[in-house]
Design a protein around this motif. Sequence first.
Motif, mmCIF file in Angstrom:
data_model
loop_
_atom_site.group_PDB
_atom_site.id
_atom_site.type_symbol
_atom_site.label_atom_id
_atom_site.label_comp_id
_atom_site.label_asym_id
_atom_site.label_seq_id
_atom_site.Cartn_x
_atom_site.Cartn_y
_atom_site.Cartn_z
ATOM 1 N N SER A 145 -2.601 5.584 -0.241
ATOM 2 C CA SER A 145 -3.619 6.409 -0.892
ATOM 3 C C SER A 145 -3.372 6.405 -2.391
ATOM 4 O O SER A 145 -2.222 6.293 -2.836
ATOM 5 N N CYS A 146 -4.418 6.538 -3.147
ATOM 6 C CA CYS A 146 -4.315 6.662 -4.599
ATOM 7 C C CYS A 146 -5.219 7.799 -5.023
ATOM 8 O O CYS A 146 -6.444 7.686 -4.921
ATOM 9 N N ALA A 147 -4.618 8.866 -5.489
ATOM 10 C CA ALA A 147 -5.364 10.041 -5.901
ATOM 11 C C ALA A 147 -5.568 10.025 -7.403
ATOM 12 O O ALA A 147 -4.622 9.804 -8.171
ATOM 13 N N ALA A 148 -6.794 10.279 -7.817
ATOM 14 C CA ALA A 148 -7.124 10.367 -9.230
ATOM 15 C C ALA A 148 -7.241 11.835 -9.643
ATOM 16 O O ALA A 148 -7.717 12.657 -8.859
ATOM 17 N N SER A 149 -6.818 12.121 -10.869
ATOM 18 C CA SER A 149 -6.888 13.506 -11.351
ATOM 19 C C SER A 149 -8.309 13.899 -11.725
ATOM 20 O O SER A 149 -8.594 15.083 -11.903
ATOM 21 N N GLY A 150 -9.187 12.895 -11.826
ATOM 22 C CA GLY A 150 -10.587 13.140 -12.114
ATOM 23 C C GLY A 150 -11.441 12.242 -11.242
ATOM 24 O O GLY A 150 -10.966 11.711 -10.240
ATOM 25 N N SER A 151 -12.663 12.050 -11.623
ATOM 26 C CA SER A 151 -13.565 11.204 -10.843
ATOM 27 C C SER A 151 -13.099 9.760 -10.850
ATOM 28 O O SER A 151 -12.538 9.274 -11.836
ATOM 29 N N LEU A 152 -13.325 9.075 -9.747
ATOM 30 C CA LEU A 152 -13.008 7.653 -9.670
ATOM 31 C C LEU A 152 -13.943 6.855 -10.572
ATOM 32 O O LEU A 152 -15.079 7.254 -10.827
ATOM 33 N N PHE A 153 -13.450 5.716 -11.026
ATOM 34 C CA PHE A 153 -14.258 4.806 -11.823
ATOM 35 C C PHE A 153 -15.165 3.971 -10.913
ATOM 36 O O PHE A 153 -14.976 3.925 -9.701
ATOM 37 N N ASN A 154 -16.150 3.315 -11.516
ATOM 38 C CA ASN A 154 -17.082 2.509 -10.728
ATOM 39 C C ASN A 154 -16.352 1.468 -9.877
ATOM 40 O O ASN A 154 -16.639 1.293 -8.706
ATOM 41 N N ILE A 155 -15.424 0.751 -10.489
ATOM 42 C CA ILE A 155 -14.643 -0.233 -9.758
ATOM 43 C C ILE A 155 -13.187 0.232 -9.724
ATOM 44 O O ILE A 155 -12.591 0.479 -10.765
ATOM 45 N N MET A 156 -12.662 0.368 -8.533
ATOM 46 C CA MET A 156 -11.258 0.711 -8.349
ATOM 47 C C MET A 156 -10.566 -0.462 -7.669
ATOM 48 O O MET A 156 -11.190 -1.185 -6.874
ATOM 49 N N ALA A 157 -9.294 -0.634 -7.969
ATOM 50 C CA ALA A 157 -8.581 -1.790 -7.449
ATOM 51 C C ALA A 157 -7.136 -1.434 -7.123
ATOM 52 O O ALA A 157 -6.585 -0.481 -7.671
ATOM 53 N N TRP A 158 -6.570 -2.245 -6.261
ATOM 54 C CA TRP A 158 -5.149 -2.161 -5.933
ATOM 55 C C TRP A 158 -4.428 -3.379 -6.494
ATOM 56 O O TRP A 158 -4.977 -4.486 -6.476
ATOM 57 N N PHE A 159 -3.206 -3.139 -6.931
ATOM 58 C CA PHE A 159 -2.343 -4.182 -7.456
ATOM 59 C C PHE A 159 -0.959 -3.995 -6.847
ATOM 60 O O PHE A 159 -0.658 -2.943 -6.303
ATOM 61 N N ARG A 160 -0.125 -5.011 -6.983
ATOM 62 C CA ARG A 160 1.255 -4.849 -6.540
ATOM 63 C C ARG A 160 2.181 -5.681 -7.435
ATOM 64 O O ARG A 160 1.749 -6.655 -8.050
ATOM 65 N N GLN A 161 3.431 -5.267 -7.474
ATOM 66 C CA GLN A 161 4.422 -5.982 -8.259
ATOM 67 C C GLN A 161 5.704 -6.097 -7.453
ATOM 68 O O GLN A 161 6.337 -5.072 -7.139
#
Length: 111
Positions: free
Chosen positions: A20-36
């Motif tokens: 899960s990824c929680a945002a402190s405000g509204s989500l942006f139009n495009i959201m993405a996942w990354f990894r390192q």
Amino acid sequence: VQLQASGGGLVQAGGSLRLSCAASGSLFNIMAWFRQAPGKQREYIAAITRTSPLNYADSVRGRFIISRDDARNTVYLQMNNLEPDDTAVYYCNTLPSPISWGRGTQVTVSS
């Protein structure tokens, strides 16, 4: 807006996790996942628009599913059939212009 990923852990190969990824405000139009992964550059995994998934990296296509709940300001990543090469710290952010990288979540897949 600040982004905070959670839900990582240790899992055996073939297992599943839901991040899960929680945002402190509204989500942006495009959201993405990354990894390192250790010793590697951060890589793109998947993105989603307000209405549907946009695309997936070849390495996860068919195994991972990205989704979002704008009412909860949260983006999800369902990860199935995990492989040891999926071991990494996972982050979410927006595209095309990522904001400050928040806290990621560690995923470790044992063979």
